[in-house]
Design a protein around this motif. Sequence first.
Motif, PDB file in Angstrom:
ATOM      1  N   ARG A  58      39.288  15.881 -42.839  1.00 31.74           N
ATOM      2  CA  ARG A  58      38.764  16.387 -41.560  1.00 31.74           C
ATOM      3  C   ARG A  58      38.086  15.268 -40.778  1.00 31.74           C
ATOM      4  NH1 ARG A  58      36.800  21.821 -38.836  1.00 31.74           N
ATOM      5  NH2 ARG A  58      35.462  20.887 -37.255  1.00 31.74           N
ATOM      6  N   GLY A 102      37.656  24.536 -41.799  1.00 31.19           N
ATOM      7  CA  GLY A 102      38.264  24.788 -40.498  1.00 31.19           C
ATOM      8  C   GLY A 102      39.697  24.324 -40.361  1.00 31.19           C
ATOM      9  N   MET A 103      40.417  24.199 -41.492  1.00 32.25           N
ATOM     10  CA  MET A 103      41.798  23.737 -41.442  1.00 32.25           C
ATOM     11  C   MET A 103      42.690  24.723 -42.182  1.00 32.25           C
ATOM     12  SD  MET A 103      41.068  19.644 -42.115  1.00 32.25           S
ATOM     13  CE  MET A 103      40.353  19.950 -43.742  1.00 32.25           C
ATOM     14  N   GLU A 104      43.978  24.703 -41.864  1.00 32.82           N
ATOM     15  CA  GLU A 104      44.913  25.655 -42.455  1.00 32.82           C
ATOM     16  C   GLU A 104      45.677  25.002 -43.605  1.00 32.82           C
ATOM     17  OE1 GLU A 104      46.632  29.338 -43.045  1.00 32.82           O
ATOM     18  OE2 GLU A 104      44.941  28.767 -41.760  1.00 32.82           O
ATOM     19  N   ARG A 117      40.093  26.216 -45.711  1.00 29.18           N
ATOM     20  CA  ARG A 117      39.731  27.087 -44.573  1.00 29.18           C
ATOM     21  C   ARG A 117      38.236  26.990 -44.252  1.00 29.18           C
ATOM     22  NH1 ARG A 117      43.762  30.845 -47.124  1.00 29.18           N
ATOM     23  NH2 ARG A 117      45.608  30.712 -45.762  1.00 29.18           N
ATOM     24  N   LYS A 118      37.404  26.767 -45.278  1.00 30.57           N
ATOM     25  CA  LYS A 118      35.969  26.629 -45.054  1.00 30.57           C
ATOM     26  C   LYS A 118      35.679  25.421 -44.159  1.00 30.57           C
ATOM     27  CE  LYS A 118      33.320  27.331 -48.609  1.00 30.57           C
ATOM     28  NZ  LYS A 118      32.561  27.108 -49.879  1.00 30.57           N
ATOM     29  N   SER A 130      33.955  25.057 -37.568  1.00 33.52           N
ATOM     30  CA  SER A 130      34.810  25.558 -36.497  1.00 33.52           C
ATOM     31  C   SER A 130      36.269  25.252 -36.808  1.00 33.52           C
ATOM     32  CB  SER A 130      34.425  24.920 -35.164  1.00 33.52           C
ATOM     33  OG  SER A 130      34.531  23.508 -35.246  1.00 33.52           O
ATOM     34  N   THR A 131      37.132  26.187 -36.453  1.00 33.87           N
ATOM     35  CA  THR A 131      38.554  26.054 -36.759  1.00 33.87           C
ATOM     36  C   THR A 131      39.203  25.010 -35.863  1.00 33.87           C
ATOM     37  OG1 THR A 131      38.664  28.350 -37.460  1.00 33.87           O
ATOM     38  CG2 THR A 131      40.756  27.269 -36.911  1.00 33.87           C
ATOM     39  N   SER A 148      29.449  22.740 -44.300  1.00 35.50           N
ATOM     40  CA  SER A 148      30.383  23.843 -44.544  1.00 35.50           C
ATOM     41  C   SER A 148      29.860  24.822 -45.585  1.00 35.50           C
ATOM     42  CB  SER A 148      31.747  23.299 -44.987  1.00 35.50           C
ATOM     43  OG  SER A 148      31.687  22.728 -46.285  1.00 35.50           O
TER      44      SER A 148
END
Length: 207
Positions: free
Chosen positions: A195, A60-62, A57-58, A27-28, A21
């Motif tokens: 993640r 890929g999560m909110e 966010r880096k 990827s989101t 990352s």
Amino acid sequence: MSKTVQTELLKSEARKLLIESERQPLSTMPFHIYLAGPSVFYPDVASLSAQLKADCRKLGMEPLYPLDNEIHQEQLTPAEMAQAIAQANIGMIQQADAIIADISCFRGTAMDVGTAFEIGMAVQRGIPVISYTEAPRPDYLTRVKAVDSDVRQTQGIWMDAVGMIEDFGLQENLMIACTTEYTDQGAAMALSMVRVLLTGPLAVKRC
């Protein structure tokens, strides 16, 4: 596979994700992560929360951060305001796919009690919970002994003026330590571990 081996595998995979990352954002994925901890009380909360959300966010999560809840304060009594905040935070946790929780000492030798509640709610929901501190620290008993010279051992049991002190070599009360995975490498590592748990084949068993 033992829990210790699983935990080390989890952390190893998380380190790889962190390195990846740093090269470019991952990827989101459709995951929402609740960011629990006492940072909402700190004077530098704006910069701290911005960094937490950026790290999330880096990967890929909110992020779901408590202070992002919109509470309309007009004509609310303090009690009504408190109730509104509590319900908004509960609503966020109900939306979350996982949480990370800062269990650093807060106004004493133990973690923030509000964060402990949020961990309990997440555990009851069955979603992954990663607890973290920003650096290594002594276990709970050692921390208590460091601030209370009256702590003593009686018949093999550590006691203070109130009563027995847990002595399991854990970072926190066993109800926190035994229901979360823990890292002393900060929030970014905790997010990476989340993640891995959400996207990988690891099924980390609780003690």
